[in-house]
Motif scaffolding. Structure first.
Motif, short mmCIF file in Angstrom:
data_model
loop_
_atom_site.label_atom_id
_atom_site.label_comp_id
_atom_site.label_asym_id
_atom_site.label_seq_id
_atom_site.Cartn_x
_atom_site.Cartn_y
_atom_site.Cartn_z
N ASP A 245 4.26 30.11 -3.07
CA ASP A 245 4.81 31.45 -3.34
C ASP A 245 3.65 32.37 -3.63
N GLU A 246 3.21 33.10 -2.63
CA GLU A 246 1.96 33.84 -2.69
C GLU A 246 1.92 34.82 -3.87
N ARG A 247 0.80 34.73 -4.62
CA ARG A 247 0.54 35.65 -5.73
C ARG A 247 1.73 35.76 -6.69
N ILE A 248 2.20 34.61 -7.15
CA ILE A 248 3.28 34.60 -8.13
C ILE A 248 2.86 35.46 -9.31
N ALA A 249 3.79 36.30 -9.78
CA ALA A 249 3.46 37.24 -10.86
C ALA A 249 3.53 36.53 -12.20
N THR A 250 2.55 35.69 -12.47
CA THR A 250 2.48 35.03 -13.76
C THR A 250 2.18 36.07 -14.83
N LEU A 251 2.50 35.72 -16.06
CA LEU A 251 2.12 36.58 -17.18
C LEU A 251 0.61 36.75 -17.23
N MET A 252 -0.11 35.67 -16.98
CA MET A 252 -1.56 35.73 -17.00
C MET A 252 -2.08 36.78 -16.02
N ALA A 253 -1.55 36.76 -14.80
CA ALA A 253 -1.99 37.72 -13.79
C ALA A 253 -1.62 39.14 -14.18
N ARG A 254 -0.40 39.34 -14.67
CA ARG A 254 0.03 40.68 -15.03
C ARG A 254 -0.77 41.23 -16.20
N GLU A 255 -1.01 40.38 -17.19
CA GLU A 255 -1.74 40.85 -18.36
C GLU A 255 -3.21 41.11 -18.05
N ALA A 256 -3.82 40.28 -17.22
CA ALA A 256 -5.21 40.53 -16.81
C ALA A 256 -5.32 41.86 -16.08
N ALA A 257 -4.31 42.18 -15.27
CA ALA A 257 -4.32 43.44 -14.52
C ALA A 257 -4.23 44.67 -15.40
N GLU A 258 -3.74 44.49 -16.64
CA GLU A 258 -3.65 45.62 -17.57
C GLU A 258 -5.00 45.97 -18.21
N THR B 166 1.34 37.76 -24.11
CA THR B 166 2.29 36.67 -24.25
C THR B 166 1.77 35.36 -23.67
N SER B 167 1.05 35.44 -22.57
CA SER B 167 0.50 34.22 -21.96
C SER B 167 -0.42 33.53 -22.96
N VAL B 168 -0.31 32.21 -23.03
CA VAL B 168 -1.20 31.45 -23.93
C VAL B 168 -2.66 31.67 -23.54
N ALA B 169 -2.92 31.75 -22.25
CA ALA B 169 -4.28 32.00 -21.78
C ALA B 169 -4.64 33.47 -22.01
N ALA B 170 -5.53 33.72 -22.95
CA ALA B 170 -5.95 35.10 -23.25
C ALA B 170 -6.75 35.67 -22.09
N TYR C 210 -10.59 35.91 -13.77
CA TYR C 210 -9.22 35.60 -14.18
C TYR C 210 -8.29 35.51 -12.97
N GLY C 211 -8.54 36.30 -11.94
CA GLY C 211 -7.75 36.17 -10.72
C GLY C 211 -7.95 34.82 -10.07
N LEU C 212 -9.20 34.34 -10.06
CA LEU C 212 -9.49 33.00 -9.52
C LEU C 212 -8.82 31.92 -10.36
N ALA C 213 -8.91 32.03 -11.68
CA ALA C 213 -8.32 31.02 -12.56
C ALA C 213 -6.82 30.93 -12.35
N ARG D 45 -3.16 24.08 -8.02
CA ARG D 45 -3.16 22.73 -8.58
C ARG D 45 -1.80 22.37 -9.18
N GLY D 46 -0.79 23.24 -8.93
CA GLY D 46 0.57 22.95 -9.36
C GLY D 46 0.80 23.14 -10.83
N ARG D 47 0.07 24.07 -11.46
CA ARG D 47 0.19 24.27 -12.90
C ARG D 47 0.60 25.70 -13.22
N ASN D 48 1.22 25.85 -14.38
CA ASN D 48 1.62 27.17 -14.85
C ASN D 48 0.57 27.65 -15.85
N PRO D 49 -0.24 28.66 -15.49
CA PRO D 49 -1.31 29.09 -16.40
C PRO D 49 -0.80 29.74 -17.68
#
Length: 352
Positions: A6-19, A153-157, A325-328, A335-339
Motif C-alpha cells: 500500500d504505497e506511502r501508507i499515511a502512518t502517524l510517523m510519516a504525517r508527524e515528520a511532515a509537520e 502520538t507515534s512512539v517514534a519521535a 525519517y522518510g527512509l525509516a 519489512r512488514g512493521r508498523n513504525p
C-alpha cells in the motif's frame, strides 16, 4: 503487520515528520524574544562548563548541543547521567552556577526530573527544552524553552526531535553571538521542506533484508547518525550502530564485509575531511555504501542520496534527519512493521 505494497501508507510517523518544517519555522519566530533573553542570561553567567541531561532520542539532541556549545560558544559540555542525581543523589557541588540543559519531549520522565532537581539543589541553572510546557520539568526549570512541536502520538519521535535540534541551534546562536548561525535560522522552514521532499527511497532495497549495519557521521552529523541508528532499531528491528567517521577504522570497520550496508551521513563543514577516502575503503570491502553529504564525497558511494549540502552545515545536518525519517518509515513498512507502535516501547519511558 502492515502490507508495504500500500504505497506511502499515511502512518502517524510519516504525517508527524511532515509537520516539522512548519512547526520549526513558527518556533523560530515565537521563541525569538525568549531566546534573546536566555542568551543574554547565559552569557552573563559565564559558566566554566555546561552539562546536558537526557535519554533516548533526546540524548542524541544533547550530543548536538554539546557539539554546538563547544564549537560555537567555546564552552566544554558534559553529559550528566540521570542516575547520578536520581539514584545516587551525588550531583557534584561544582554544578553551582552551571547550566544544565535538560531535554525531554514529554518533560515527565521521573529520573530526569529527579536528576534536574538534585542538580538544582547544588546550584545548577536548569534549562528545560520541552514540548509539553505544562510538564513537571518545565515547571521546575529556571529557563523553559518550548519547542512548539505540537502533539506527537507515534512512539517514534520525529518532529519533536527536529524541533529540539532547531531550538538548541537558536539558543546557541544567541548564547554565542554566532551571526552566521543566527542568520541561517529564518530559512529553516524552506530547508526542511526541501529535505522532506528529497526521496531516499532508493536505499530501501539495499536495507530491506539487512540484519546489521553501521551508520556514520562526524561533527554536526554524528548525533544525526546516532538518532538514525536508534530509529532503525525502533522501527525496523534492524541492528544499527552509530560511529564517528574518524573512529570507525579503529576496530568497527572489521565488522563490515561484502554486501553489508553502511549509511554515511556526511558533514559539510571541516569534519568532512577524509570522508571520501573512508567511503572508498568500505567500497573496496564490497560494502553497500549509502551516503548523503557533499557531492565530492558521496561520489564514492554505491548510492548517493539527495541532501542540502549547500546550506549552513548545522542546518544541513538537521535536514539530513528530516530526509532520513522518510527512509525509516518506508523501510519499516517494507519489512512488514508498523513504525508507530514498535514492540515493547512506550511514548514516555518511566525510568527511576
Amino acid at each position: 503487520m502492515i502490507d508495504h505494497r500500500d504505497e506511502r501508507i499515511a502512518t502517524l510517523m510519516a504525517r508527524e515528520a511532515a509537520e516539522a518544517p512548519g512547526r520549526c519555522e513558527a518556533q523560530v519566530t515565537r521563541n525569538a524574544g525568549l531566546m534573546r533573553q536566555a542568551g543574554q542570561r547565559l552569557r552573563a553567567l559565564a559558566p566554566p562548563f555546561a552539562a546536558t541531561l537526557a535519554r533516548g532520542s533526546s540524548d542524541q539532541a544533547a550530543s548536538f548541543a554539546k557539539f554546538l556549545l563547544e564549537t560555537r560558544a567555546g564552552i566544554p559540555t558534559l553529559s550528566h547521567a540521570p542516575s547520578i542525581g536520581s539514584l545516587y543523589h551525588a550531583t557534584s557541588p561544582r554544578f553551582r552556577g552551571v547550566p544544565l540543559i535538560a531535554i525531554s519531549q514529554s518533560g515527565r520522565s521521573p529520573d530526569l526530573i529527579a536528576a534536574a532537581q538534585d542538580a538544582q539543589r547544588q546550584g545548577a541553572l536548569v534549562v528545560a527544552v520541552v514540548n509539553d510546557e505544562a510538564s513537571p520539568l518545565a515547571a521546575m526549570a529556571d529557563i523553559c524553552i518550548p519547542i512548539h512541536a505540537g502533539p506527537e502520538t507515534s512512539v517514534a519521535a520525529t518532529k519533536s526531535f527536529i524541533a529540539t535540534l532547531v531550538a538548541i541551534t537558536h539558543l546557541v546562536a544567541e548564547w554565542s553571538g554566532d551571526e552566521a548561525l543566527g542568520e541561517a535560522l529564518p530559512v529553516v522552514g524552506d530547508t526542511l521542506r526541501a529535505a522532506a521532499a528529497a526521496d531516499w527511497g532508493e536505499a530501501v532495497p539495499l536495507l530491506r533484508d539487512a540484519r546489521t549495519m553501521l551508520v556514520l557521521g562526524r561533527g554536526p552529523t554524528l548525533p544525526i547518525a546516532g538518532e538514525a541508528a536508534l530509529k532503525f532499531k525502533e522501527t525496523s528491528n534492524l541492528h544499527a550502530e552509530a560511529f564517528s567517521i574518524a573512529e570507525v577504522a579503529h576496530g568497527p570497520m572489521t565488522l563490515v564485509g561484502a554486501g553489508d550496508p553502511v549509511l554515511a551521513l556526511g558533514p559539510t563543514d571541516p569534519a568532512r575531511a577524509g570522508l571520501r577516502e573512508r567511503l572508498e575503503d568500505f567500497r573496496a570491502r564490497g560494502a553497500q555504501v549509502i551516503a548523503a553529504g557533499h557531492p565530492d564525497d558521496v561520489v564514492a558511494a554505491t548510492l548517493a542520496l539527495p541532501s542540502r549540502w549547500e546550506v549552513h552545515p548545522v542546518l544541513g545536518a538537521i535536514a539530513q534527519i528530516q530526509s532520513f525519517y522518510g527512509l525509516a518509515n518506508a523501510l519499516a513498512l517494507a519489512r512488514g512493521r508498523n513504525p508507530d507502535t514498535p514492540p515493547h516501547l512506550a511514548k514516555v519511558t518511566r525510568t527511576l
